[in-house]
Write an enzyme that holds these catalytic residues in place. Structure first.
Site, PDB file in Angstrom:
ATOM      1  N   ASP A  80      -4.031  -6.026   7.665  1.00 46.29           N
ATOM      2  CA  ASP A  80      -5.471  -6.027   7.901  1.00 46.29           C
ATOM      3  C   ASP A  80      -6.324  -6.107   6.640  1.00 46.29           C
ATOM      4  O   ASP A  80      -7.541  -5.960   6.702  1.00 46.29           O
ATOM      5  CB  ASP A  80      -5.881  -4.772   8.697  1.00 46.29           C
ATOM      6  CG  ASP A  80      -5.518  -3.463   7.997  1.00 46.29           C
ATOM      7  OD1 ASP A  80      -5.027  -3.508   6.858  1.00 46.29           O
ATOM      8  OD2 ASP A  80      -5.716  -2.391   8.612  1.00 46.29           O
ATOM      9  N   GLY A 108       0.761  -5.284   1.408  1.00 47.38           N
ATOM     10  CA  GLY A 108      -0.503  -5.380   0.702  1.00 47.38           C
ATOM     11  C   GLY A 108      -0.437  -6.269  -0.518  1.00 47.38           C
ATOM     12  O   GLY A 108      -1.463  -6.808  -0.957  1.00 47.38           O
ATOM     13  N   ILE A 168       0.830  -1.200   0.000  1.00 43.96           N
ATOM     14  CA  ILE A 168       0.000   0.000   0.000  1.00 43.96           C
ATOM     15  C   ILE A 168       0.866   1.252   0.000  1.00 43.96           C
ATOM     16  O   ILE A 168       1.802   1.369   0.790  1.00 43.96           O
ATOM     17  CB  ILE A 168      -0.943   0.008   1.229  1.00 43.96           C
ATOM     18  CG1 ILE A 168      -1.884  -1.199   1.189  1.00 43.96           C
ATOM     19  CG2 ILE A 168      -1.763   1.300   1.283  1.00 43.96           C
ATOM     20  CD1 ILE A 168      -2.797  -1.304   2.392  1.00 43.96           C
ATOM     21  N   ASP A 218      -1.489  -9.567   0.671  1.00 42.53           N
ATOM     22  CA  ASP A 218      -2.957  -9.571   0.749  1.00 42.53           C
ATOM     23  C   ASP A 218      -3.541  -9.886  -0.631  1.00 42.53           C
ATOM     24  O   ASP A 218      -4.505 -10.648  -0.755  1.00 42.53           O
ATOM     25  CB  ASP A 218      -3.482  -8.195   1.197  1.00 42.53           C
ATOM     26  CG  ASP A 218      -3.066  -7.808   2.606  1.00 42.53           C
ATOM     27  OD1 ASP A 218      -3.165  -8.654   3.505  1.00 42.53           O
ATOM     28  OD2 ASP A 218      -2.648  -6.656   2.799  1.00 42.53           O
ATOM     29  N   GLU A 252       4.143  -5.422   7.267  1.00 39.69           N
ATOM     30  CA  GLU A 252       3.470  -4.445   8.127  1.00 39.69           C
ATOM     31  C   GLU A 252       4.098  -4.310   9.514  1.00 39.69           C
ATOM     32  O   GLU A 252       4.146  -3.220  10.085  1.00 39.69           O
ATOM     33  CB  GLU A 252       1.981  -4.803   8.270  1.00 39.69           C
ATOM     34  CG  GLU A 252       1.145  -4.522   7.034  1.00 39.69           C
ATOM     35  CD  GLU A 252       1.173  -5.637   6.007  1.00 39.69           C
ATOM     36  OE1 GLU A 252       0.367  -5.600   5.065  1.00 39.69           O
ATOM     37  OE2 GLU A 252       2.018  -6.566   6.149  1.00 39.69           O
TER      38      GLU A 252
END
Length: 277
Positions: free
Chosen positions: A152, A121, A65, A124, A144
């Site tokens: 998350d 990310g 991200i 993810d 992270e």
């Protein structure tokens, strides 16, 4: 249509989504989170392809991200004493989660080809895909923890389906890099290739093979596997029985058998388009 974060092409029933910001290490900026689900839904709902392949460009698959999003697009107000802070943060994280979940929710398989680093990310992202392939130099890192936060957007609920809990905890607590061969040995990668060109050639071959199969049966497999992962054996058995009771098409089964005997491509119907409400 042109996009900020992706180049999209469709050939032989395969949609190729290529992340196209190598100079920014394909960091996930605000446009990424709206473009990805829009592209996936358009392909799925309009039956434009039977398989999606997701790949990237440059030496890094995805840097995660974009840091600017934490200031402007996730937290909203930066004043944690503002009663709206928590509500805004929660709502925005749910939006990001839903963006990646579009890969899992769509009716067609999604294959991802990973080169170089896959950070935060990006993990993810790849765990929301059906199948993962990597180059020898690729690696993942649940990054992270190194910036003082907890992943998350989807890593933990999905990566535990591929690797032992203790290994996941180690990756999450340390932020260490896991290389391609370990990713394969742990069950995260389907296969490892010496370079990106070889990988993409092999992944596209697999995608075309999937695209040659009856689309409704492939959709049934994707749905049944995901449902079985998230439910008890008894519930999953009942679910697949109801699915086949409703969706099994004798003419498609016959065409599959006949085309196989005749050693020709099957003439299967595409999935129906999904009508907008």
């Amino acid at each position: 249509m042109s996009y900020t974060c992706f180049d999209v092409s469709i050939n032989d029933g395969v949609a190729h989504l290529k992340m196209n910001r190598p100079e920014k290490r394909n960091a996930m900026i605000a446009e990424f989170w709206t473009e990805l689900p829009d592209i996936v839904r358009d392909i799925d709902e309009n039956a434009k392809a039977r398989v999606i392949v997701l790949s990237s460009t440059g030496p890094v698959f995805c840097a995660g991200i974009d840091i600017g999003m934490f200031q402007n697009d996730i937290g909203g107000t930066q004043d944690k004493n503002d009663p709206q802070y928590g509500v805004q943060f929660y709502s925005n994280v749910q939006r990001l989660q839903a963006s990646l979940s579009s890969l899992e929710a769509c009716r067609i398989p999604v294959l991802v080809a990973i080169q170089g680093g896959c950070y935060g990310g990006g993990v993810d992202l790849i765990t929301a895909c059906d199948m993962r392939y990597g180059t020898e130099d690729s690696f993942i890192t649940i990054y992270e923890i190194n910036v003082g936060m907890t992943a998350d957007v989807g890593t933990f609920p999905r990566i535990l389906n591929h690797m032992p809990e203790g290994v996941v905890r180690e990756l999450a607590y340390t932020g260490r890099k896991m290389g391609a061969q370990e990713c394969k040995s742990r069950g995260l990668y389907n296969e490892v290739y010496p370079d990106q060109e070889t990988m993409l050639e092999a992944v596209m071959k697999t995608a075309r093979e999937i695209a040659s199969k009856p689309p409704l049966a492939v959709y049934g497999c994707k749905r049944a596997i995901t449902y079985s992962r998230d439910h008890s054996t008894a519930d999953a058995l009942d679910n697949i029985a109801v699915w086949n009771m409703s969706m099994l098409i004798p003419s498609e089964m016959m065409e599959a058998m006949v085309s196989g005997k005749q050693k020709r491509p099957g003439n299967f119907k595409d999935l129906p388009k999904i009508k907008s409400q």
